[in-house]
Write a protein that holds these residues in place. Structure first.
Motif, mmCIF file in Angstrom:
data_model
loop_
_atom_site.group_PDB
_atom_site.id
_atom_site.type_symbol
_atom_site.label_atom_id
_atom_site.label_comp_id
_atom_site.label_asym_id
_atom_site.label_seq_id
_atom_site.Cartn_x
_atom_site.Cartn_y
_atom_site.Cartn_z
ATOM 1 N N HIS A 49 -35.174 -12.186 12.236
ATOM 2 C CA HIS A 49 -33.756 -11.841 12.106
ATOM 3 C C HIS A 49 -33.455 -11.351 10.686
ATOM 4 C CE1 HIS A 49 -32.247 -13.836 15.861
ATOM 5 N NE2 HIS A 49 -33.333 -14.572 15.684
ATOM 6 N N VAL A 50 -32.513 -10.427 10.589
ATOM 7 C CA VAL A 50 -31.959 -10.001 9.306
ATOM 8 C C VAL A 50 -30.437 -10.094 9.414
ATOM 9 C CG1 VAL A 50 -31.766 -8.173 7.591
ATOM 10 C CG2 VAL A 50 -33.873 -8.391 8.942
ATOM 11 N N PHE A 51 -29.847 -10.894 8.550
ATOM 12 C CA PHE A 51 -28.387 -11.049 8.540
ATOM 13 C C PHE A 51 -27.899 -10.653 7.155
ATOM 14 C CE2 PHE A 51 -24.399 -13.335 7.992
ATOM 15 C CZ PHE A 51 -23.745 -13.024 9.169
ATOM 16 N N ILE A 78 -29.457 -7.995 12.633
ATOM 17 C CA ILE A 78 -30.580 -7.344 13.310
ATOM 18 C C ILE A 78 -31.435 -8.435 13.934
ATOM 19 C CG2 ILE A 78 -32.599 -5.864 13.011
ATOM 20 C CD1 ILE A 78 -31.095 -5.040 10.296
ATOM 21 N N ARG A 79 -31.643 -8.346 15.258
ATOM 22 C CA ARG A 79 -32.440 -9.355 15.962
ATOM 23 C C ARG A 79 -33.898 -8.922 16.061
ATOM 24 N NH1 ARG A 79 -27.053 -8.835 16.758
ATOM 25 N NH2 ARG A 79 -26.110 -10.504 17.946
ATOM 26 N N PRO A 80 -34.805 -9.875 16.267
ATOM 27 C CA PRO A 80 -36.215 -9.524 16.467
ATOM 28 C C PRO A 80 -36.376 -8.526 17.611
ATOM 29 C CG PRO A 80 -35.983 -11.889 16.175
ATOM 30 C CD PRO A 80 -34.594 -11.345 16.291
ATOM 31 N N MET A 96 -28.524 -10.756 1.751
ATOM 32 C CA MET A 96 -29.319 -10.419 2.927
ATOM 33 C C MET A 96 -30.235 -11.610 3.207
ATOM 34 S SD MET A 96 -31.887 -7.169 3.492
ATOM 35 C CE MET A 96 -30.518 -6.015 3.433
ATOM 36 N N ILE A 97 -30.137 -12.159 4.409
ATOM 37 C CA ILE A 97 -30.901 -13.340 4.784
ATOM 38 C C ILE A 97 -31.916 -12.977 5.860
ATOM 39 C CG2 ILE A 97 -30.769 -15.754 5.490
ATOM 40 C CD1 ILE A 97 -29.146 -15.083 2.955
ATOM 41 N N LEU A 98 -33.182 -13.267 5.617
ATOM 42 C CA LEU A 98 -34.226 -13.097 6.621
ATOM 43 C C LEU A 98 -34.569 -14.469 7.184
ATOM 44 C CD1 LEU A 98 -36.699 -10.792 4.606
ATOM 45 C CD2 LEU A 98 -34.513 -10.191 5.663
#
Length: 304
Positions: A49-51, A78-80, A96-98
């Motif tokens: 995930h990317v938030f 953004i989802r996997p 930005m959080i991964l």
């Protein structure tokens, strides 16, 4: 499912040394510093995930054939498995959080991009800053590291930022189950549970199972139960949800690989190219080859 998309860069979750907690706090500035050659502007498909939150500036982002304008207050999730690219984030700033699948509570149907304003944006940025500081402390002093704490802070950030906070109600594992007054009760929790089971089964088997009845038998539910649960979570029925997932993968294959239409059909579990073409035309109004040609022409026009 392995996509095999030739033109899409496959991104695996590889945290920095000392940051292997299932979550990593970065920023748009850090992304630009790590990506001096601009690979972010080309299609990529992460398995994580990317938030991200845009605190200031603006730009553009593309995810699964949808273009999004970014501005101060924009949130991106953004989802996997999504095929996306950061079209233009040279002027964006913000956190930005991964994070890996399963690290945050599951969500039913949160959007890819939406906008936060006023106090909601301020509180979301504050939550992101708290998560970032705890992550930094965990990296610098591993004895202070607490994955459960990081998971709870991530859950708090997502709950604060979501346009509909009910979407995460009843999440399982880690910080799941966060619920406040007025949020869904047991009946809604049950429907969400059924939908999540259906969603996971579709993601695993959509290339070989194209009928809701197959999933109903596998999951032990009546097909009508799946339809009610899916409609409650997404606003569409179970059949539409399944067809949209197959269609999305079809578009990914057509847009990002040079596979012939017949090969795309086989990858998606259709008996032959004719059946695939009939399905694709019913969903989009045009045959696969026509859609592929139009998409390619659009991309060339955008680049020019």
């Amino acid at each position: 499912m392995k996509s095999g998309h030739d033109a899409v860069r496959q991104l695996q979750y590889l945290p920095a040394v000392g940051a292997a907690y299932g979550v990593e706090a970065l920023s748009f500035a850090a992304l630009r510093a790590m990506d001096a050659d601009g690979r972010r502007t080309r299609p990529q498909r992460p398995d994580f995930h990317v938030f991200a939150l845009v605190a200031s500036g603006g730009g553009a982002h593309e995810a699964d054939f949808q273009d999004y304008r970014l501005e101060a207050g924009s949130a991106v999730w953004i989802r996997p498995g999504m095929v996306h690219r950061w079209s233009d984030v040279d002027a964006c700033d913000g956190p930005m959080i991964l994070f890996q699948p399963g690290f945050a509570p599951a969500e039913a149907a949160a959007p890819v991009c939406w906008r936060l304003e006023g106090q909601q944006l301020s509180l979301a940025l504050l939550a992101a800053e708290h998560l970032g500081r705890e992550h930094e402390a965990a990296v610098r002093a591993p004895r202070l590291a607490s994955p459960p704490l990081l998971a709870h802070l991530l859950a708090a950030l997502i709950l604060r930022a979501l346009p509909d906070r009910r979407a995460l109600a009843g999440g399982s594992g880690g910080p799941g189950g966060l619920r406040g007054p007025g949020e869904p009760g047991r009946r809604d929790d049950r429907r969400l549970e059924v939908f999540r089971a259906y969603q996971a089964a579709v993601e695993e088997h959509f290339t070989g199972r194209h009928h809701v009845a197959d999933y109903a038998r596998r999951l032990g539910y009546d097909a009508r139960t799946l339809t009610r649960a899916t409609r409650a979570a997404t606003g569409t029925g179970a059949k539409t949800f399944l067809d949209q997932r197959i269609l999305l993968e079809a578009k990914r294959l057509l847009a990002h690989t040079g596979l012939p239409v017949g090969a795309c059909a086989r990858r998606l579990g259709f008996r032959d190219a004719g059946n695939f073409t009939t399905f694709f035309r019913r969903q989009t109004g045009v045959p696969p080859a026509t859609w592929r040609a139009a998409y390619g022409a659009t991309r060339v026009a955008v680049r020019d």
